[in-house]
Design a protein around this motif. Structure first.
Motif, PDB file in Angstrom:
ATOM      1  N   ALA A  38       0.813  -1.216   0.000  1.00 28.39           N
ATOM      2  CA  ALA A  38       0.000   0.000   0.000  1.00 28.39           C
ATOM      3  C   ALA A  38       0.845   1.264   0.000  1.00 28.39           C
ATOM      4  O   ALA A  38       0.344   2.343  -0.310  1.00 28.39           O
ATOM      5  CB  ALA A  38      -0.937   0.007   1.211  1.00 28.39           C
ATOM      6  N   THR A  39       2.138   1.131   0.338  1.00 23.21           N
ATOM      7  CA  THR A  39       3.001   2.316   0.362  1.00 23.21           C
ATOM      8  C   THR A  39       3.710   2.520  -0.977  1.00 23.21           C
ATOM      9  O   THR A  39       4.473   3.465  -1.132  1.00 23.21           O
ATOM     10  CB  THR A  39       4.062   2.220   1.487  1.00 23.21           C
ATOM     11  N   ASP A  40       3.469   1.633  -1.926  1.00 25.30           N
ATOM     12  CA  ASP A  40       4.131   1.673  -3.232  1.00 25.30           C
ATOM     13  C   ASP A  40       3.078   1.992  -4.301  1.00 25.30           C
ATOM     14  O   ASP A  40       2.277   1.136  -4.677  1.00 25.30           O
ATOM     15  CB  ASP A  40       4.794   0.304  -3.475  1.00 25.30           C
ATOM     16  N   GLY A  41       3.101   3.235  -4.776  1.00 22.46           N
ATOM     17  CA  GLY A  41       2.082   3.678  -5.734  1.00 22.46           C
ATOM     18  C   GLY A  41       2.004   2.802  -6.977  1.00 22.46           C
ATOM     19  O   GLY A  41       0.919   2.534  -7.498  1.00 22.46           O
ATOM     20  N   LYS A  42       3.159   2.349  -7.454  1.00 26.92           N
ATOM     21  CA  LYS A  42       3.147   1.527  -8.663  1.00 26.92           C
ATOM     22  C   LYS A  42       2.508   0.168  -8.399  1.00 26.92           C
ATOM     23  O   LYS A  42       1.803  -0.370  -9.249  1.00 26.92           O
ATOM     24  CB  LYS A  42       4.570   1.343  -9.197  1.00 26.92           C
ATOM     25  N   ARG A  66      -2.915  -3.559  15.413  1.00 21.01           N
ATOM     26  CA  ARG A  66      -3.542  -2.254  15.642  1.00 21.01           C
ATOM     27  C   ARG A  66      -2.501  -1.148  15.677  1.00 21.01           C
ATOM     28  O   ARG A  66      -2.746  -0.023  15.300  1.00 21.01           O
ATOM     29  CB  ARG A  66      -4.330  -2.279  16.963  1.00 21.01           C
ATOM     30  N   GLY A  67      -1.305  -1.514  16.146  1.00 25.34           N
ATOM     31  CA  GLY A  67      -0.225  -0.539  16.242  1.00 25.34           C
ATOM     32  C   GLY A  67       0.158   0.086  14.902  1.00 25.34           C
ATOM     33  O   GLY A  67       0.703   1.188  14.857  1.00 25.34           O
ATOM     34  N   TRP A  68      -0.138  -0.602  13.797  1.00 22.77           N
ATOM     35  CA  TRP A  68       0.212  -0.061  12.483  1.00 22.77           C
ATOM     36  C   TRP A  68      -0.675   1.119  12.099  1.00 22.77           C
ATOM     37  O   TRP A  68      -0.324   1.909  11.223  1.00 22.77           O
ATOM     38  CB  TRP A  68       0.069  -1.135  11.396  1.00 22.77           C
ATOM     39  N   VAL A  69      -1.835   1.213  12.732  1.00 22.95           N
ATOM     40  CA  VAL A  69      -2.830   2.206  12.311  1.00 22.95           C
ATOM     41  C   VAL A  69      -2.373   3.627  12.604  1.00 22.95           C
ATOM     42  O   VAL A  69      -2.597   4.543  11.802  1.00 22.95           O
ATOM     43  CB  VAL A  69      -4.196   1.916  12.978  1.00 22.95           C
ATOM     44  N   ALA A  70      -1.708   3.817  13.750  1.00 23.21           N
ATOM     45  CA  ALA A  70      -1.333   5.174  14.173  1.00 23.21           C
ATOM     46  C   ALA A  70      -0.541   5.926  13.109  1.00 23.21           C
ATOM     47  O   ALA A  70      -0.709   7.120  12.933  1.00 23.21           O
ATOM     48  CB  ALA A  70      -0.532   5.093  15.470  1.00 23.21           C
ATOM     49  N   LYS A  71       0.316   5.207  12.372  1.00 18.42           N
ATOM     50  CA  LYS A  71       1.111   5.846  11.322  1.00 18.42           C
ATOM     51  C   LYS A  71       0.251   6.269  10.135  1.00 18.42           C
ATOM     52  O   LYS A  71       0.552   7.227   9.439  1.00 18.42           O
ATOM     53  CB  LYS A  71       2.131   4.826  10.804  1.00 18.42           C
ATOM     54  N   LEU A  72      -0.809   5.484   9.891  1.00 11.53           N
ATOM     55  CA  LEU A  72      -1.577   5.661   8.658  1.00 11.53           C
ATOM     56  C   LEU A  72      -2.721   6.651   8.790  1.00 11.53           C
ATOM     57  O   LEU A  72      -3.091   7.315   7.825  1.00 11.53           O
ATOM     58  CB  LEU A  72      -2.161   4.300   8.228  1.00 11.53           C
ATOM     59  N   LEU A  93     -12.749   0.036   8.608  1.00 11.43           N
ATOM     60  CA  LEU A  93     -13.003   1.354   9.196  1.00 11.43           C
ATOM     61  C   LEU A  93     -12.341   2.436   8.344  1.00 11.43           C
ATOM     62  O   LEU A  93     -11.145   2.359   8.055  1.00 11.43           O
ATOM     63  CB  LEU A  93     -12.468   1.385  10.630  1.00 11.43           C
ATOM     64  N   VAL A  94     -13.143   3.403   7.923  1.00  9.86           N
ATOM     65  CA  VAL A  94     -12.626   4.515   7.119  1.00  9.86           C
ATOM     66  C   VAL A  94     -12.281   5.670   8.054  1.00  9.86           C
ATOM     67  O   VAL A  94     -13.139   6.154   8.795  1.00  9.86           O
ATOM     68  CB  VAL A  94     -13.652   4.968   6.058  1.00  9.86           C
ATOM     69  N   LEU A  95     -10.998   6.065   8.035  1.00  4.85           N
ATOM     70  CA  LEU A  95     -10.496   7.124   8.918  1.00  4.85           C
ATOM     71  C   LEU A  95      -9.831   8.212   8.074  1.00  4.85           C
ATOM     72  O   LEU A  95      -9.544   7.994   6.892  1.00  4.85           O
ATOM     73  CB  LEU A  95      -9.448   6.543   9.885  1.00  4.85           C
ATOM     74  N   ARG A  96      -9.556   9.353   8.700  1.00  3.84           N
ATOM     75  CA  ARG A  96      -8.793  10.391   8.001  1.00  3.84           C
ATOM     76  C   ARG A  96      -7.335   9.964   7.904  1.00  3.84           C
ATOM     77  O   ARG A  96      -6.780   9.432   8.870  1.00  3.84           O
ATOM     78  CB  ARG A  96      -8.870  11.726   8.737  1.00  3.84           C
ATOM     79  N   ARG A  97      -6.728  10.167   6.745  1.00  4.59           N
ATOM     80  CA  ARG A  97      -5.297   9.869   6.599  1.00  4.59           C
ATOM     81  C   ARG A  97      -4.498  10.746   7.549  1.00  4.59           C
ATOM     82  O   ARG A  97      -4.826  11.917   7.728  1.00  4.59           O
ATOM     83  CB  ARG A  97      -4.837  10.153   5.159  1.00  4.59           C
ATOM     84  N   SER A  98      -3.457  10.187   8.128  1.00  7.88           N
ATOM     85  CA  SER A  98      -2.596  10.967   9.017  1.00  7.88           C
ATOM     86  C   SER A  98      -1.809  11.972   8.182  1.00  7.88           C
ATOM     87  O   SER A  98      -1.728  11.848   6.954  1.00  7.88           O
ATOM     88  CB  SER A  98      -1.647  10.041   9.761  1.00  7.88           C
ATOM     89  N   LYS A  99      -1.200  12.929   8.855  1.00  9.77           N
ATOM     90  CA  LYS A  99      -0.511  14.013   8.154  1.00  9.77           C
ATOM     91  C   LYS A  99       0.581  13.461   7.227  1.00  9.77           C
ATOM     92  O   LYS A  99       0.690  13.863   6.089  1.00  9.77           O
ATOM     93  CB  LYS A  99       0.086  14.968   9.181  1.00  9.77           C
ATOM     94  N   ARG A 133       4.659  -4.312   5.987  1.00  9.93           N
ATOM     95  CA  ARG A 133       4.029  -3.096   5.467  1.00  9.93           C
ATOM     96  C   ARG A 133       2.543  -3.361   5.257  1.00  9.93           C
ATOM     97  O   ARG A 133       2.154  -4.505   5.017  1.00  9.93           O
ATOM     98  CB  ARG A 133       4.619  -2.707   4.106  1.00  9.93           C
ATOM     99  N   PRO A 134       1.717  -2.303   5.308  1.00 14.21           N
ATOM    100  CA  PRO A 134       0.290  -2.492   5.040  1.00 14.21           C
ATOM    101  C   PRO A 134       0.075  -2.911   3.585  1.00 14.21           C
ATOM    102  O   PRO A 134       0.818  -2.494   2.700  1.00 14.21           O
ATOM    103  CB  PRO A 134      -0.308  -1.106   5.305  1.00 14.21           C
ATOM    104  N   LEU A 135      -0.916  -3.748   3.354  1.00 12.57           N
ATOM    105  CA  LEU A 135      -1.197  -4.232   2.000  1.00 12.57           C
ATOM    106  C   LEU A 135      -2.567  -3.768   1.526  1.00 12.57           C
ATOM    107  O   LEU A 135      -3.566  -3.956   2.222  1.00 12.57           O
ATOM    108  CB  LEU A 135      -1.174  -5.767   1.969  1.00 12.57           C
ATOM    109  N   ALA A 136      -2.588  -3.147   0.357  1.00  7.77           N
ATOM    110  CA  ALA A 136      -3.862  -2.863  -0.307  1.00  7.77           C
ATOM    111  C   ALA A 136      -4.339  -4.179  -0.885  1.00  7.77           C
ATOM    112  O   ALA A 136      -3.552  -4.913  -1.475  1.00  7.77           O
ATOM    113  CB  ALA A 136      -3.660  -1.846  -1.420  1.00  7.77           C
TER     114      ALA A 136
END
Ligand code: AMP
Ligand code: MG
Length: 313
Positions: A38-42, A66-72, A93-99, A133-136
Motif C-alpha cells: 500500500a506504500t508503493d504507488g506503482k 492495531r499498532g500499524w494504524v497510528a502511522k496511517l 473502518l474509514v479514517l482520516r489519513r494521518s498528516k 508493510r500495510p497491504l492494499a
C-alpha cells in the motif's frame, strides 16, 4: 502465475514478491484479496490494472496489528472501541489519513481518508507480518465478476496478472467486510457486510446507513466534490498557456510529468499526488494535462481527469 499451498515457504516467497512491488493473492476470512504494497504507488496501480477497473475507487488497506494504524490514520475513541470489539475481523473502518500517511494517494483514490482492516486469517496475518508493510487488497477478481472464495477462482479470473496465489482453502465468511465511515461525526455504513449495524451500534451507538449504490459509495459517486482540484483543468494538450501548469505524459518539458517514459502504471501511481501539488492558486491559474492513451489503466486515469475537468456545480 503459480498457485501454491499456504506454508512458511510460500508466505516468505509472497512477502519477497510484495516487497519488490509485485502482486500476491492471499486468503482472508472474507474473500481472496489481491495484495500489493500500500506504500508503493506503482504496486497499487498494478492492482487497478490487473482488475481492469475503468475507474479508480479507494482500496481497503490491511494491517497485521492495531499498532500499524497510528502511522496511517488519525484515530478516535470510536475506532478504539470498534477495533477492540471486531478486529481481527470483517469490519473495515474509514479514517482520516494521518498528516504523513505513508500509504500511496492512489490507495485512497485521492480522498483524504483511508479504509483499514485487520483480517482474521492466519495466512493473511503471517503474510502481512512477513512483509512488514500495510497491504492494499481488493477482492482478487476481474472488475464486474464475482468475488473469489477459492484460490482457483483467482486463477480463472486474473490468471497471469498475479505473480503468486497463496492457496489457503475456502474463505470462512465468503462475504465482503462491512465498510464503516468514521471520518465524519456521524458513523455511516457505506457497505453492508458480515458485521451488522446492530452489532456496531451496540459498541458505539446508532449508526447511519448510506443508501448510495454499494458498488460506488462515498468514493466514486461523490468524486465531483471530493476529488476535483480547485484549479480548472484543460485536457488533451501538450502546450500550457501563460499561468498554466503542464502535467505531462511521455517525453518533453512539463511542470510535472506523470511518466517520462509513457508508462501508464507509473502515471496512475503519480496522478493524485501530482494533481495536488499543481493545484496551487498562488502559482498557477489552471492545469493543462497532456493526452493520456485510453488503453488499460489509462481508461481509469482519463475517467478521473474528465471528472476533475467537468464544470462544477
Ligand atoms: P473491495 O475493492 O471489493 O475490497 O471493496 C472496497 C470497498 O471499500 C469499496 O466499497 C470502497 O469504495 C470502500 N472504500 C475503500 N476506501 C474507502 C474510503 N477511503 N472511503 C470510502 N469508501 C472506501
Ligand atoms: Mg470486489
Amino acid at each position: 502465475m503459480s498457485v501454491v499451498a499456504a506454508n512458511v515457504e510460500s508466505v516468505a516467497e509472497g512477502a519477497r514478491i510484495l516487497q519488490n512491488g509485485g502482486l500476491v493473492a492471499f486468503p482472508t476470512e472474507t474473500v481472496y484479496g489481491l495484495g500489493g504494497d500500500a506504500t508503493d504507488g506503482k504496486a497499487v496501480a498494478r492492482i487497478f490494472a490487473a482488475k481492469g477497473r475503468p475507474s479508480f475507487n479507494p482500496l481497503i488497506v490491511h494491517v497485521a496489528e492495531r499498532g500499524w494504524v497510528a502511522k496511517l490514520a488519525d484515530t478516535d475513541a470510536r475506532f478504539e472501541k470498534l477495533s477492540a470489539a471486531f478486529w481481527p475481523g470483517p469490519l473495515t473502518l474509514v479514517l482520516r489519513r494521518s498528516k504523513n500517511c505513508p500509504a500511496s494517494e492512489l490507495v485512497s483514490a485521492g480522498l483524504d481518508t483511508i479504509a483499514l482492516r485487520m483480517p482474521d486469517h492466519k495466512v493473511a496475518q503471517d503474510l502481512l507480518r512477513a512483509v512488514g508493510r500495510p497491504l492494499a487488497a481488493p477482492s482478487a477478481n476481474a472488475s464486474g465478476t464475482v468475488s473469489p472464495t477459492l484460490a482457483k477462482h483467482v486463477d480463472s479470473s486474473l490468471g497471469a496478472k498475479v505473480d503468486l496465489v497463496i492457496d489457503g482453502g475456502a474463505c470462512r465468511v465468503g462475504l465482503e467486510s462491512t465498510v464503516l465511515d468514521l471520518s465524519e461525526e456521524v458513523a455511516t455504513i457505506l457497505r453492508p457486510g458480515a458485521i451488522t449495524a446492530e452489532q456496531i451500534a451496540a459498541v458505539i451507538g446508532p449508526v447511519k446507513i448510506s443508501h448510495e449504490d454499494p458498488a460506488a459509495p462515498k468514493s466514486p459517486g461523490q468524486l465531483a466534490s471530493h476529488y476535483a482540484p480547485a484549479l480548472p483543468l484543460r485536457l488533451n494538450t501538450t502546450q500550457a498557456t501563460v499561468g498554466e501548469a503542464l502535467l505531462g505524459f511521455g517525453p518533453g518539458a512539463a511542470t510535472l510529468n506523470l511518466s517520462q517514459t509513457g508508462d501508464l502504471v507509473e502515471a496512475a501511481a503519480n496522478l493524485f499526488a501530482m494533481l495536488r501539488t499543481l493545484d496551487d492558486a498562488s502559482k498557477f491559474k489552471a492545469i493543462a494535462v497532456a493526452p493520456i492513451p485510453s488503453t488499460g489503466i489509462g481508461i481509469a486515469i482519463n475517467d478521473r481527469l474528465a471528472r476533475a475537468a467537468a464544470p462544477r456545480g
